[in-house]
Motif scaffolding. Structure first.
Motif, PDB file in Angstrom:
ATOM      1  N   ILE A 121       0.835  -1.204   0.000  1.00 15.99           N
ATOM      2  CA  ILE A 121       0.000   0.000   0.000  1.00 15.99           C
ATOM      3  C   ILE A 121       0.868   1.252   0.000  1.00 15.99           C
ATOM      4  O   ILE A 121       1.645   1.472   0.933  1.00 15.99           O
ATOM      5  CB  ILE A 121      -0.924   0.025   1.236  1.00 15.99           C
ATOM      6  N   PRO A 122       0.743   2.095  -1.025  1.00 18.98           N
ATOM      7  CA  PRO A 122       1.388   3.416  -0.980  1.00 18.98           C
ATOM      8  C   PRO A 122       0.566   4.342  -0.082  1.00 18.98           C
ATOM      9  O   PRO A 122      -0.544   4.736  -0.431  1.00 18.98           O
ATOM     10  CB  PRO A 122       1.371   3.874  -2.442  1.00 18.98           C
ATOM     11  N   HIS A 123       1.094   4.633   1.089  1.00 19.43           N
ATOM     12  CA  HIS A 123       0.361   5.420   2.071  1.00 19.43           C
ATOM     13  C   HIS A 123       0.436   6.915   1.770  1.00 19.43           C
ATOM     14  O   HIS A 123       1.483   7.428   1.361  1.00 19.43           O
ATOM     15  CB  HIS A 123       0.919   5.192   3.479  1.00 19.43           C
ATOM     16  N   ILE A 124      -0.666   7.605   1.991  1.00 15.09           N
ATOM     17  CA  ILE A 124      -0.661   9.064   2.077  1.00 15.09           C
ATOM     18  C   ILE A 124      -1.236   9.407   3.446  1.00 15.09           C
ATOM     19  O   ILE A 124      -2.294   8.903   3.823  1.00 15.09           O
ATOM     20  CB  ILE A 124      -1.491   9.719   0.940  1.00 15.09           C
ATOM     21  N   THR A 125      -0.515  10.224   4.208  1.00 13.87           N
ATOM     22  CA  THR A 125      -0.932  10.562   5.573  1.00 13.87           C
ATOM     23  C   THR A 125      -1.208  12.050   5.674  1.00 13.87           C
ATOM     24  O   THR A 125      -0.392  12.878   5.248  1.00 13.87           O
ATOM     25  CB  THR A 125       0.154  10.166   6.590  1.00 13.87           C
ATOM     26  N   ILE A 126      -2.372  12.380   6.229  1.00 12.58           N
ATOM     27  CA  ILE A 126      -2.761  13.773   6.439  1.00 12.58           C
ATOM     28  C   ILE A 126      -2.880  14.017   7.933  1.00 12.58           C
ATOM     29  O   ILE A 126      -3.534  13.242   8.647  1.00 12.58           O
ATOM     30  CB  ILE A 126      -4.097  14.094   5.738  1.00 12.58           C
ATOM     31  N   ILE A 127      -2.241  15.065   8.430  1.00 12.75           N
ATOM     32  CA  ILE A 127      -2.282  15.421   9.849  1.00 12.75           C
ATOM     33  C   ILE A 127      -3.008  16.747   9.986  1.00 12.75           C
ATOM     34  O   ILE A 127      -2.641  17.738   9.348  1.00 12.75           O
ATOM     35  CB  ILE A 127      -0.863  15.512  10.431  1.00 12.75           C
ATOM     36  N   GLU A 128      -4.051  16.761  10.790  1.00 14.80           N
ATOM     37  CA  GLU A 128      -4.867  17.968  10.951  1.00 14.80           C
ATOM     38  C   GLU A 128      -5.058  18.285  12.428  1.00 14.80           C
ATOM     39  O   GLU A 128      -5.250  17.385  13.258  1.00 14.80           O
ATOM     40  CB  GLU A 128      -6.234  17.776  10.283  1.00 14.80           C
ATOM     41  N   PRO A 157      -6.186  29.838  25.238  1.00 15.50           N
ATOM     42  CA  PRO A 157      -5.773  28.450  25.463  1.00 15.50           C
ATOM     43  C   PRO A 157      -6.914  27.484  25.117  1.00 15.50           C
ATOM     44  O   PRO A 157      -8.055  27.678  25.540  1.00 15.50           O
ATOM     45  CB  PRO A 157      -5.445  28.415  26.960  1.00 15.50           C
ATOM     46  N   CYS A 158      -6.602  26.475  24.338  1.00 19.27           N
ATOM     47  CA  CYS A 158      -7.599  25.503  23.905  1.00 19.27           C
ATOM     48  C   CYS A 158      -7.043  24.091  24.040  1.00 19.27           C
ATOM     49  O   CYS A 158      -5.826  23.883  24.015  1.00 19.27           O
ATOM     50  CB  CYS A 158      -8.011  25.737  22.449  1.00 19.27           C
ATOM     51  N   LYS A 159      -7.937  23.148  24.178  1.00 21.37           N
ATOM     52  CA  LYS A 159      -7.549  21.742  24.150  1.00 21.37           C
ATOM     53  C   LYS A 159      -7.486  21.307  22.691  1.00 21.37           C
ATOM     54  O   LYS A 159      -8.502  21.305  21.997  1.00 21.37           O
ATOM     55  CB  LYS A 159      -8.545  20.885  24.928  1.00 21.37           C
ATOM     56  N   VAL A 160      -6.292  20.962  22.251  1.00 18.80           N
ATOM     57  CA  VAL A 160      -6.051  20.692  20.835  1.00 18.80           C
ATOM     58  C   VAL A 160      -5.509  19.274  20.680  1.00 18.80           C
ATOM     59  O   VAL A 160      -4.689  18.808  21.479  1.00 18.80           O
ATOM     60  CB  VAL A 160      -5.070  21.716  20.232  1.00 18.80           C
ATOM     61  N   MET A 161      -5.981  18.605  19.641  1.00 22.34           N
ATOM     62  CA  MET A 161      -5.535  17.251  19.328  1.00 22.34           C
ATOM     63  C   MET A 161      -5.297  17.152  17.834  1.00 22.34           C
ATOM     64  O   MET A 161      -6.071  17.691  17.039  1.00 22.34           O
ATOM     65  CB  MET A 161      -6.606  16.233  19.750  1.00 22.34           C
ATOM     66  N   ASN A 162      -4.237  16.478  17.469  1.00 24.47           N
ATOM     67  CA  ASN A 162      -3.983  16.228  16.053  1.00 24.47           C
ATOM     68  C   ASN A 162      -4.555  14.875  15.652  1.00 24.47           C
ATOM     69  O   ASN A 162      -4.396  13.885  16.355  1.00 24.47           O
ATOM     70  CB  ASN A 162      -2.485  16.246  15.752  1.00 24.47           C
ATOM     71  N   LEU A 163      -5.221  14.857  14.506  1.00 29.12           N
ATOM     72  CA  LEU A 163      -5.644  13.609  13.874  1.00 29.12           C
ATOM     73  C   LEU A 163      -4.641  13.260  12.789  1.00 29.12           C
ATOM     74  O   LEU A 163      -4.315  14.102  11.944  1.00 29.12           O
ATOM     75  CB  LEU A 163      -7.032  13.740  13.251  1.00 29.12           C
ATOM     76  N   SER A 164      -4.140  12.036  12.820  1.00 28.64           N
ATOM     77  CA  SER A 164      -3.221  11.553  11.782  1.00 28.64           C
ATOM     78  C   SER A 164      -3.926  10.422  11.046  1.00 28.64           C
ATOM     79  O   SER A 164      -4.146   9.353  11.614  1.00 28.64           O
ATOM     80  CB  SER A 164      -1.920  11.035  12.399  1.00 28.64           C
ATOM     81  N   SER A 165      -4.279  10.667   9.793  1.00 25.34           N
ATOM     82  CA  SER A 165      -5.060   9.687   9.036  1.00 25.34           C
ATOM     83  C   SER A 165      -4.294   9.269   7.784  1.00 25.34           C
ATOM     84  O   SER A 165      -3.767  10.113   7.054  1.00 25.34           O
ATOM     85  CB  SER A 165      -6.420  10.268   8.636  1.00 25.34           C
ATOM     86  N   SER A 166      -4.230   7.954   7.554  1.00 27.51           N
ATOM     87  CA  SER A 166      -3.537   7.418   6.373  1.00 27.51           C
ATOM     88  C   SER A 166      -4.539   6.779   5.426  1.00 27.51           C
ATOM     89  O   SER A 166      -5.554   6.211   5.848  1.00 27.51           O
ATOM     90  CB  SER A 166      -2.484   6.382   6.795  1.00 27.51           C
ATOM     91  N   ARG A 190      -3.622   4.231  -3.848  1.00 28.72           N
ATOM     92  CA  ARG A 190      -3.961   3.586  -5.110  1.00 28.72           C
ATOM     93  C   ARG A 190      -5.434   3.786  -5.458  1.00 28.72           C
ATOM     94  O   ARG A 190      -5.791   3.866  -6.647  1.00 28.72           O
ATOM     95  CB  ARG A 190      -3.675   2.078  -5.036  1.00 28.72           C
ATOM     96  N   VAL A 191      -6.273   3.864  -4.435  1.00 31.69           N
ATOM     97  CA  VAL A 191      -7.716   3.959  -4.686  1.00 31.69           C
ATOM     98  C   VAL A 191      -8.344   5.191  -4.054  1.00 31.69           C
ATOM     99  O   VAL A 191      -9.502   5.500  -4.332  1.00 31.69           O
ATOM    100  CB  VAL A 191      -8.439   2.687  -4.170  1.00 31.69           C
ATOM    101  N   ILE A 192      -7.601   5.896  -3.186  1.00 35.97           N
ATOM    102  CA  ILE A 192      -8.111   7.118  -2.550  1.00 35.97           C
ATOM    103  C   ILE A 192      -7.235   8.292  -2.962  1.00 35.97           C
ATOM    104  O   ILE A 192      -6.033   8.320  -2.662  1.00 35.97           O
ATOM    105  CB  ILE A 192      -8.122   6.988  -1.011  1.00 35.97           C
ATOM    106  N   ASP A 193      -7.827   9.254  -3.671  1.00 44.85           N
ATOM    107  CA  ASP A 193      -7.082  10.442  -4.080  1.00 44.85           C
ATOM    108  C   ASP A 193      -6.860  11.364  -2.876  1.00 44.85           C
ATOM    109  O   ASP A 193      -7.639  11.360  -1.911  1.00 44.85           O
ATOM    110  CB  ASP A 193      -7.837  11.209  -5.160  1.00 44.85           C
ATOM    111  N   GLY A 194      -5.797  12.163  -2.955  1.00 44.39           N
ATOM    112  CA  GLY A 194      -5.498  13.088  -1.888  1.00 44.39           C
ATOM    113  C   GLY A 194      -6.641  14.058  -1.609  1.00 44.39           C
ATOM    114  O   GLY A 194      -6.886  14.426  -0.461  1.00 44.39           O
TER     115      GLY A 194
END
Length: 426
Positions: free
Chosen positions: A219-226, A385-394, A398-402
């Motif tokens: 699997i060619p991974h693409i990871t997005i962090i938000e 000041p805020c409670k902040v969390m990063n989501l890291s999604s891969s 091959r089948v999911i475009d960016g």
């Protein structure tokens, strides 16, 4: 004396072979009926093979990590009697339905029963350490329960003298070692260490390694962090937890994320899918079955919350906690550990600022939860000041475009930052 062979029994589920993950005996050992001979693993289920009769081990049929065919001879026993004809016995398997409960570092190691000893008023006597005599490289012989106890107590079994049959280490030997106290250190300062420990990768750990290698190689991974401001969600969660519901666990962040994923996947069903790359087919599922990567004493497993689309927040929380507990206890069934269409991975408070999750093959997406931290965010007029969390999604590129991956992540961000919208029907 006669000789009898013990074959690996049929352990169900149409299994043709099993991996040998632990020997409990060696050649020359004397065993009684129902003493454990070996532990084998089929997929994620560990199975203990007991001896059907008493005798002396005269032959063992495989090495740790090897595959053993169902029906093949596992061990041979010398038994008392005049009949020298070799007979074939199939030992009944224990715990076939699920992994054994108390694995801590070795696959399917049974938990040790509590040992109660009488308290005496005898004055303590100085204990002298018996000389441990083993051939160079010879490993100490001990049951899984003994090894578990030694690991928890920080004991190197190579320093323990075994008084059991064939030098096997017993609970009494552990007690005697502990009564002597730590081995005194000679000299001062630090000394170099040259020992090398070889740990064979077998059982569940080998299956995890194979699954990760398969995922990364194919699997060619693409990871997005938000970045996600979860302050409103945490306020809502705290409010709901102030009013406990009978027989319901306190709500964590994960049930909210699961419900947010249900809404986002309903809008983008292509991400709730399994990709058969050999057949060139993407199987898009209407039912949303969310795998929850769970760390257990024996390794990482993924229990599955089936049909999350049909569960409300409390139901998601209840099922999530039930499955996580069964996974950690080693009692989860094969049905509970398979069938996911998308996975959540979270390290909780140990999670870093960001991760790069590995997709649970053959799924096409995974959502990673990182730790929550207080960070300053600009509200248009000032930093607050805020409670902040990063989501890291891969995603499987091959089948999911960016673009589609980014839309999914932004939709999750929108829902989590405005948690009331999670519960509003479209």
């Amino acid at each position: 004396m006669g000789e009898r062979s013990v074959r690996l029994p049929d352990i169900g589920e149409g299994i043709a072979e099993a991996e040998l993950v632990e020997w409990h005996v060696k050649v020359g050992d004397l065993v009684r009926e129902d003493d454990l001979l070996a532990t084998v693993m089929t997929d994620k289920a560990s199975v203990e093979i007991p001896s059907p009769l008493a005798g002396e081990i005269s032959w063992v049929g495989a090495q740790i990590g090897e595959a053993v065919a169902i029906g093949s001879t596992l061990v041979k026993l010398k038994v008392a009697g005049d009949d020298a004809t070799e007979l074939e016995d199939e030992a009944p398997a224990k715990n076939v339905a699920a992994p054994t409960a108390a694995t801590k570092a070795e696959t399917a190691a049974p938990s040790a029963p509590a040992r109660v000893r009488p308290v005496t008023n005898e004055p303590p006597r100085p204990a002298t350490a018996p000389e441990v005599r083993r051939a160079p490289g010879e490993k100490p012989t001990a049951s899984p329960a003994i090894r578990l106890r030694a690991r928890e107590a920080g004991i190197d079994l190579r320093q323990v003298h075994g008084t059991g049959p064939a030098g096997r280490i017993t609970h009494d030997d552990i007690d005697a070692f502990l009564s002597r106290g730590p081995v005194p250190r000679h000299g001062r300062g630090m000394s170099p260490k040259t020992a090398v420990t070889d740990v064979k990768v077998v059982g569940l750990r080998r299956r995890i390694a194979e699954k990760m290698a398969l995922s990364k190689s194919r699997i060619p991974h693409i990871t997005i962090i938000e970045e996600v401001n979860v302050s409103p969600l945490e306020e809502l969660r705290a409010t709901l937890n102030k009013k406990p519901v009978p027989e319901q666990p306190k709500l964590t962040l994960l049930p909210f994320l699961m419900r947010a994923m249900v809404k986002a996947l309903t809008e983008q069903p292509a991400l709730n899918a399994l990709y058969d790359d050999e057949a060139g087919i993407v199987h898009q599922h209407a039912g949303i079955h969310i795998g929850i990567a769970t760390q257990t004493p024996s390794g990482l497993v993924v229990p599955v919350v089936k049909h999350a689309e049909a569960r409300d927040l409390r139901d998601c929380s209840l099922e999530l906690n039930r499955l996580a507990q069964r996974a950690r206890e080693g009692t989860a069934t094969r049905e509970e550990l398979t069938g996911s269409t998308i996975t959540i991975t979270s390290l909780g408070a140990l999670g870093g600022l960001a991760t790069t999750p590995v997709i649970n093959h053959p799924e096409v997406a995974i959502v990673g939860v990182n730790k929550i931290a207080i960070r300053p965010l600009w509200d248009g007029a000032q930093f607050v000041p805020c409670k902040v969390m990063n989501l890291s999604s891969s995603f499987d590129h091959r089948v999911i475009d960016g673009w589609d991956a980014a839309i999914f992540v932004q939709r999750l961000k929108e829902l989590l930052e405005n948690p009331a919208t999670i519960f509003v029907d479209p």
